[in-house]
Design a protein around this motif. Structure first.
Motif, PDB file in Angstrom:
ATOM      1  N   PRO A 141      11.759  -1.612   6.660  1.00 18.48           N
ATOM      2  CA  PRO A 141      11.912  -0.657   5.574  1.00 18.48           C
ATOM      3  C   PRO A 141      12.096  -1.319   4.230  1.00 18.48           C
ATOM      4  N   ALA A 142      11.335  -0.841   3.272  1.00 19.12           N
ATOM      5  CA  ALA A 142      11.446  -1.383   1.925  1.00 19.12           C
ATOM      6  C   ALA A 142      12.834  -1.180   1.370  1.00 19.12           C
ATOM      7  N   ILE A 143      13.514  -0.161   1.847  1.00 22.16           N
ATOM      8  CA  ILE A 143      14.817   0.164   1.314  1.00 22.16           C
ATOM      9  C   ILE A 143      15.852  -0.906   1.615  1.00 22.16           C
TER      10      ILE A 143
ATOM     11  N   TYR B 107       6.209  -5.169  -0.087  1.00 23.47           N
ATOM     12  CA  TYR B 107       5.886  -6.438  -0.735  1.00 23.47           C
ATOM     13  C   TYR B 107       6.535  -6.467  -2.115  1.00 23.47           C
ATOM     14  N   ASP B 108       7.285  -7.529  -2.381  1.00 22.70           N
ATOM     15  CA  ASP B 108       7.883  -7.759  -3.693  1.00 22.70           C
ATOM     16  C   ASP B 108       6.956  -8.642  -4.514  1.00 22.70           C
TER      17      ASP B 108
ATOM     18  N   LEU C 195      10.340  -5.277  -8.370  1.00 19.67           N
ATOM     19  CA  LEU C 195       9.000  -4.721  -8.497  1.00 19.67           C
ATOM     20  C   LEU C 195       8.373  -4.765  -7.114  1.00 19.67           C
ATOM     21  N   ARG C 196       8.303  -3.610  -6.462  1.00 21.39           N
ATOM     22  CA  ARG C 196       7.960  -3.556  -5.039  1.00 21.39           C
ATOM     23  C   ARG C 196       7.016  -2.394  -4.764  1.00 21.39           C
ATOM     24  N   ILE C 197       6.081  -2.627  -3.860  1.00 19.19           N
ATOM     25  CA  ILE C 197       5.272  -1.560  -3.295  1.00 19.19           C
ATOM     26  C   ILE C 197       5.585  -1.493  -1.806  1.00 19.19           C
TER      27      ILE C 197
ATOM     28  N   THR D 139       3.727   6.325   0.606  1.00 16.50           N
ATOM     29  CA  THR D 139       3.573   5.106  -0.197  1.00 16.50           C
ATOM     30  C   THR D 139       4.461   5.227  -1.431  1.00 16.50           C
ATOM     31  N   GLY D 140       5.120   4.125  -1.777  1.00 16.45           N
ATOM     32  CA  GLY D 140       6.007   4.162  -2.927  1.00 16.45           C
ATOM     33  C   GLY D 140       5.911   2.903  -3.772  1.00 16.45           C
ATOM     34  N   LEU D 141       6.288   3.056  -5.035  1.00 11.76           N
ATOM     35  CA  LEU D 141       6.364   1.942  -5.975  1.00 11.76           C
ATOM     36  C   LEU D 141       7.731   2.000  -6.644  1.00 11.76           C
ATOM     37  N   ASP D 142       8.485   0.899  -6.568  1.00 11.64           N
ATOM     38  CA  ASP D 142       9.809   0.806  -7.161  1.00 11.64           C
ATOM     39  C   ASP D 142       9.812  -0.288  -8.214  1.00 11.64           C
TER      40      ASP D 142
END
Length: 701
Positions: free
Chosen positions: A17-19, A549-550, A563-565, A601-604
């Motif tokens: 998880p990206a979180i 991915y950072d 900066l992550r997708i 899909t997310g972008l942070d």
């Protein structure tokens, strides 16, 4: 189908998880995430790194719960996790599915166990008042996906572990918040946290109200929570959890396709035989009080015990189109868990033993509904639910970086039902019916292998057991269903998680095959009142994957701190087996309510200047709405975004200002369908394009 799963997995990569993976915290970011080889999870009482945990676990942190989305509900954050689907058919009306378990939940949360720091939140009748929690008081959620009965008791969907906001050590923090948005949305809150040498206390009050997008869909909710932890000695810690929720929300009811197309904002209209939702003031009044105490004792660094007890009270009223239900639930119970660690032997092992006892006493009366006012009494009933679970687990470190986990539990569920006469003339005397479900033993075995510090794989076999909930044996129209059987199932699962490219690329994947017997499904009569039946077997195959991915790594010269997708994917193939409905054979049909493909899909992005932005897009493929698979949902495409500014002002103040947009593509879609609905009233329209703005100001000293 298997080839499809694995080819997509190879193409998309494997993800965690990206979180879980933020950069080192700065003044503009929330200090709530860690790297993969650092983050510790509580699932299955292992208290190990996620990488070393042989189970599918999703983690939501404070950033995901309180920053990524402006809407102050659990729904959007839960939907970022693969295998999890949350609905809000109208403001305040939650429904949650872990791996498709919503098939038996026309409303509410069933077939899922929930805990707050070992305190059970799910009652003995198998129901969880998820809408009594306010997301602004939560700091972390762990979601264990799949059967976890070897340690947590009855349930085939999964288990959720809640935690409150972290209390700053040796400091006091006060935060004031306010928000406003479309369709009359308004909220405010105050949070006070103070940490001393031997204690930590957090007090939260939050208010939220909305006029609603649809007619007859207003909502008002007030939440108060008190969490305290006190180290009374080096070996002893006592904790307290107090919750109070006062919730009112209107229920607009489902629409058929023609009504939905003509005016998605309408509530359920009248028919020649039934009044409308608005005329009957269809709504829910729910007041819940909960008090729990926890005692943790550490004899030494090898033996410790945690014992909890709780009591709860629920006042519930539901003016419905055909009746007016008034219900009172009184719950009590406890849980004890002891761990023995043997770290120095040839095979270091941790033993976990314990038990859980839950009891809920319900007084339930149905009346006629005369324009929102309770009329003549129709039924007068009492229901007592009991759940007993004893469990044991051993976790052993084997040679060659293997770790074996084996657990076993015994689960016992019982209902006592009494119906009292409501008319004196010719009334039958009160009778008590008892339904004892045969106690079952639920084993689980999992084997994990780590490959260095950044890669691990696991396989597991687990069994699930879920007795009918109290709302299923005693449906809304009254009566007692003594013929409904418990669900039983076996789950086979394999998973792989890890990271590469200096931890910038992270992946997590799980594939499973769940064989479920005596599947419980919902039916409804001509008035819309639901009842439940067993539908034979279902085969549930799934693949869950995440990838993140950072683009940057921590650097003193970089403008961005994050900066992550990230991408989340769920593929399912759930089908009935041996399912006969009258003279119609529905075997091999898809299970309704479960999308075969879900993509998120997310972008942070977060900058050291304090500016942050989050964008999230989710897609749900169409899925059947009835067992016969003759009616399909519409595909869902939902775009959400939040931009904000968060920064410390001086040594003590923090300012967070944000704006958020929901359904930015302005799609007409249903956030929660009524499955197998009579009259084809499947649709509950979600809000059109809408916006939210808010501010948080905190002072720390």
């Amino acid at each position: 189908m298997r080839h499809r799963y694995f080819s997509v997995a190879i193409f998309c990569g494997l993800s965690v998880p990206a979180i879980l993976f933020a950069q080192a915290p700065t003044s503009s970011s929330l200090d709530d995430t860690l790297q993969l080889n650092e983050v510790v999870v509580r699932g299955y009482a292992t208290n190990r790194r996620l990488l070393e945990t042989p189970a599918s676990i999703g983690l939501l942190t404070r950033r995901d719960l309180n920053q990524r989305f402006g809407t102050p509900t659990l729904i959007p954050a839960m939907n970022t996790l693969p295998g999890v689907r949350a609905d809000e058919r109208s403001p305040g009306s939650y429904r949650l599915a872990i791996r498709g378990s919503a098939i038996r939940s026309p409303f509410g949360v069933r077939n899922v166990k929930t805990y707050w720091n070992e305190l059970p939140l799910t009652d003995a009748g198998g129901n969880t008042p998820l809408n009594a929690l306010d997301v602004r008081a939560l700091g972390r959620i762990e979601v264990i996906k799949g059967p976890s009965g070897s340690l947590y008791g009855a349930g085939t969907g999964g288990t959720i572990l809640f935690s409150g906001l972290a209390v700053p050590a040796g400091k006091t923090n006060v935060e004031l918040s306010a928000l406003g948005g479309s369709y009359g949305l308004y909220g405010n809150g105050i949070a006070v946290q103070t940490g001393k040498n031997n204690s930590a206390i957090a007090l939260n009050y939050n208010h939220l109200q909305s006029d609603g997008y649809r007619d007859q869909s207003a909502m008002v909710r007030d939440n108060l929570s008190l969490i305290g932890s006190f180290s009374v000695s080096p070996k002893r810690t006592i904790s307290v959890l107090g919750l109070y929720s006062d919730l009112y929300y209107q229920t607009p009811g489902g629409l058929n396709q023609a009504q939905y197309a003509a005016n998605p904002r309408a509530s359920r209209p009248a028919t020649p035989t039934l009044p409308s939702s608005a005329a009957q003031h269809a709504s829910i009044y729910q007041k819940i009080g909960y008090l729990g105490l926890s005692h943790e004792y550490r004899w030494n660094d090898r033996i410790q015990n945690t014992t909890v007890i709780y009591g709860s009270n629920t006042d519930f009223a539901n003016p419905f189109i055909t009746n007016f239900e008034k219900r009172t639930d009184q719950g009590m119970g406890g849980r004890t868990i002891t761990q023995f660690r043997l770290p120095n032997g040839p095979l270091p092992t941790t033993f976990t033993i314990g038990g859980e006892l839950l009891r809920t006493f319900t007084v339930d009366r149905n009346f006629g509904n005369r324009g929102g006012i309770a009329d003549t009494i129709q039924t007068d009933e009492e229901l007592t639910a009991r759940q007993t679970t004893i469990f044991a687990q051993a976790e052993t470190e084997l040679p060659a970086h293997f770790r074996l986990t084996a657990g076993l539990s015994r689960n016992d569920v019982r209902y006592d039902f009494t119906r009292f006469p409501v008319r004196s003339a010719g009334a039958l005397p009160a009778t008590t019916l008892t339904r004892n479900f045969t106690p079952v033993w639920l084993p689980r075995v999992a084997l994990l292998r780590t490959f260095g510090q950044n890669l691990a794989a696991f396989v597991s076999i687990s069994t699930g057991y879920s007795a009918p909930s109290s709302q299923e044996v005693r449906p809304s129209a009254g009566g007692f269903n003594a013929t409904l059987n418990a669900e039983l199932g076996t789950n086979y699962e394999a998973g792989l998680r890890g990271s590469t490219f200096n931890s910038r690329l992270r992946f997590d994947i799980a594939v499973y095959q769940f064989y479920l017997r005596q599947t419980i499904v919902r039916r409804s009569d001509a008035t819309g009142a639901e009842f439940f039946v067993n539908a034979g077997r279902t085969d549930q195959r799934g693949l869950e994957a995440q990838l993140s991915y950072d683009f940057i790594q921590p650097s003193s010269t970089s403008l961005f701190s994050l900066l992550r997708i990230w991408h989340s994917m769920t593929l399912t193939n759930y089908r009935f087996r041996d399912y006969q409905q009258g003279t119609t054979d529905l075997s091999n049909n898809r299970v309704p309510g479960v999308a075969p493909t879900t993509l998120v899909t997310g972008l942070d992005a977060e900058t050291k200047l304090g500016i942050y932005a989050h964008a999230t897009f989710q897609f749900l493929d169409q899925f059947p709405l009835v067992d016969a698979n003759t009616v399909m949902s519409d595909p869902t495409r939902l775009l959400q975004a939040t931009v904000g500014f968060r920064r410390m002002l001086g040594q003590h103040w923090t300012l967070d200002v944000y704006a958020s947009g929901d359904n930015l593509l302005n799609q007409t879609y249903s956030l929660g369908y009524d499955l197998n609905a009579i009259g084809n009233r499947f649709y509950n329209a979600a809000p059109a394009r809408n916006g939210i703005g808010g501010v948080r100001v905190s002072l720390r000293w």
